[in-house]
Design a protein around this motif. Sequence first.
Motif, PDB file in Angstrom:
ATOM      1  N   PRO A   1       0.562  -1.459   0.122  1.00  0.00           N
ATOM      2  CA  PRO A   1      -0.084  -0.046   0.158  1.00  0.00           C
ATOM      3  C   PRO A   1       0.965   1.848  -0.375  1.00  0.00           C
ATOM      4  O   PRO A   1       0.241   2.406  -0.476  1.00  0.00           O
ATOM      5  N   ASP A   2       1.935   0.763   0.935  1.00  0.00           N
ATOM      6  CA  ASP A   2       2.617   2.352   0.443  1.00  0.00           C
ATOM      7  C   ASP A   2       4.772   1.633   0.917  1.00  0.00           C
ATOM      8  O   ASP A   2       4.615   0.966   0.446  1.00  0.00           O
ATOM      9  N   ASP A   3       5.233   3.160   0.754  1.00  0.00           N
ATOM     10  CA  ASP A   3       6.528   2.040   0.889  1.00  0.00           C
ATOM     11  C   ASP A   3       7.124   1.467   2.075  1.00  0.00           C
ATOM     12  O   ASP A   3       7.953   0.582   1.719  1.00  0.00           O
ATOM     13  N   ASP A   4       6.294   1.363   2.928  1.00  0.00           N
ATOM     14  CA  ASP A   4       6.766   1.182   4.078  1.00  0.00           C
ATOM     15  C   ASP A   4       6.278  -0.015   4.406  1.00  0.00           C
ATOM     16  O   ASP A   4       6.490  -0.813   6.189  1.00  0.00           O
TER      17      ASP A   4
ATOM     18  N   ARG B   1      -0.075  -7.739   7.860  1.00  0.00           N
ATOM     19  CA  ARG B   1      -0.248  -6.600   7.390  1.00  0.00           C
ATOM     20  C   ARG B   1       2.073  -6.907   8.364  1.00  0.00           C
ATOM     21  O   ARG B   1       1.873  -7.123   8.808  1.00  0.00           O
ATOM     22  N   LEU B   2       3.183  -6.723   7.341  1.00  0.00           N
ATOM     23  CA  LEU B   2       4.094  -6.229   7.883  1.00  0.00           C
ATOM     24  C   LEU B   2       5.081  -3.958   7.897  1.00  0.00           C
ATOM     25  O   LEU B   2       4.918  -4.100   7.033  1.00  0.00           O
TER      26      LEU B   2
END
Length: 80
Positions: free
Chosen positions: A59-62, A78-79
Amino acid sequence: MHFGLMRGGALGLLLAGLGTAAAQEPASVTADDYARAEKMLSHHTAPLVDHAVQAVRWPDDDHVVWAESDGGAMQFRRLD
């Protein structure tokens, strides 16, 4: 010397005969063969595999999110 030529000639004839015999008999595939193979496709075997990872998304870079099968139920992970 004469014996060696006979043995080599006989071997050549044997190998030539094997090659033509294999070429004359095409493999036949029956409807039962296809039915057996179809049972091994993933949509039949996927419910038998636990912790199969599906639908991986970033969903995003992190963060990474994925769906994982566990005992017949889907769990979302989720990680960070």
